[in-house]
Design an enzyme around this catalytic site. Structure first.
Site, mmCIF file in Angstrom:
data_model
loop_
_atom_site.group_PDB
_atom_site.id
_atom_site.type_symbol
_atom_site.label_atom_id
_atom_site.label_comp_id
_atom_site.label_asym_id
_atom_site.label_seq_id
_atom_site.Cartn_x
_atom_site.Cartn_y
_atom_site.Cartn_z
ATOM 1 N N ASP A 64 -16.914 8.036 15.677
ATOM 2 C CA ASP A 64 -15.766 7.144 15.803
ATOM 3 C C ASP A 64 -16.317 5.785 16.195
ATOM 4 O OD1 ASP A 64 -13.529 5.690 16.464
ATOM 5 O OD2 ASP A 64 -12.670 7.167 17.836
ATOM 6 N N SER A 144 -12.983 -9.061 2.421
ATOM 7 C CA SER A 144 -11.768 -9.061 1.619
ATOM 8 C C SER A 144 -11.547 -10.469 1.096
ATOM 9 C CB SER A 144 -10.566 -8.630 2.463
ATOM 10 O OG SER A 144 -9.344 -8.898 1.792
ATOM 11 N N TYR A 161 -4.379 -8.980 10.003
ATOM 12 C CA TYR A 161 -5.448 -8.470 9.137
ATOM 13 C C TYR A 161 -6.272 -9.600 8.505
ATOM 14 C CZ TYR A 161 -7.836 -5.979 5.370
ATOM 15 O OH TYR A 161 -8.794 -5.491 4.517
ATOM 16 N N LYS A 165 -10.442 -10.601 8.872
ATOM 17 C CA LYS A 165 -11.367 -10.797 7.753
ATOM 18 C C LYS A 165 -11.959 -12.201 7.742
ATOM 19 C CE LYS A 165 -11.354 -6.667 6.182
ATOM 20 N NZ LYS A 165 -12.594 -5.860 6.251
#
Length: 247
Positions: A64, A144, A161, A165
């Site tokens: 993890d 991205s 988000y 990025k």
């Protein structure tokens, strides 16, 4: 991959259980590499060996990445098992579709912890392993298109988000400078896909159903393209989008 240099070398792929990470792990193994997939669902990584032909193989190691102890232990295991690594693909990431005005602080922190902090930690540990080997290496960071620009969309459920990025874009540039300063023979490529047809997009459901999407294999092939460049040639950024079909 035409470049035989990477055959029998060791690659580490985070988030290798599904989607882009899984496709990348399979392509690298089929190019003759020993691939270690780091993810929580190890059984999915182990099953990828059914798609491997030839000399390469895929090993699964449960980790993890949001758990600092598990992350550092995973890289310590890599050092003990292989002494060094040659390719690191930082692919793990999450997406939570929401308006910022409706996002909880917990969700905001989780996005930054997974997409930025865990990626930075993997870069730190990966660089140590590569530097100790004093050999040629390549780091690939799955970014991205949203790390470069934010398109106008009918319902902007982006929350933070794109901010994570953009942080990755900056991180790639600073780490690239650090590599140069330390005189390491390590390339760093940021791969920035547009929309990709994976479970990652399920949070958007029907909102993106009709939009053109890349396949995970398209993005994995971009990883191989970057690796296949001659020694001394560095592809810093790859931005790829699925084109609309022309009738």
């Amino acid at each position: 991959m035409d470049n035989s240099y990477w055959r029998n070398k060791v690659a580490v792929v985070t988030g290798a259980s599904v989607g882009i990470g899984a496709s990348t792990a399979v392509l690298l193994a089929n190019a003759g590499m020993t691939v270690v997939g780091l993810a929580r669902r190890v059984q999915l990584i182990e099953a990828l060996n059914d798609q491997v032909k030839g000399d390469g193989k895929i090993l699964a190691h449960e980790c993890d990445l949001n758990d600092e102890q598990q992350l550092t232990s995973a890289f310590a295991w890599l050092r003990e098992r292989f002494q060094c690594i040659h390719v690191l693909v930082c692919n793990a990431g999450i997406l939570k579709a929401n308006f910022l005005s409706e996002s909880t602080t917990k969700d905001i922190k989780e996005l930054f912890d997974t997409n930025v902090v865990a990626t930075a930690s993997c870069l730190r540990e990966g660089l140590k392993l590569m530097a100790a080997a004093n050999d040629r290496g390549h780091i690939v960071v799955m970014n991205s298109v949203l790390g470069h620009r934010i398109p106008e969309v009918p319902v902007p459920l982006f929350s933070v988000y794109p901010a994570t990025k953009h942080a990755i874009t900056a991180l790639c540039q600073t780490v690239r400078q650090e590599i140069h300063f330390l005189k390491l023979n390590i390339k760093l490529t940021s791969i920035c896909p547009g929309m990709v047809d994976t479970d990652f997009l399920s949070v958007y459901s029907h909102a993106v159903a009709e939009l053109p999407k890349l396949q995970p294999l398209d993005v994995a092939k971009a990883v191989l393209y970057a690796l296949d460049t001659p020694d001394g040639v560095q592809v810093e950024d790859i931005i790829l989008q699925q084109m609309r079909k022309v009738n």
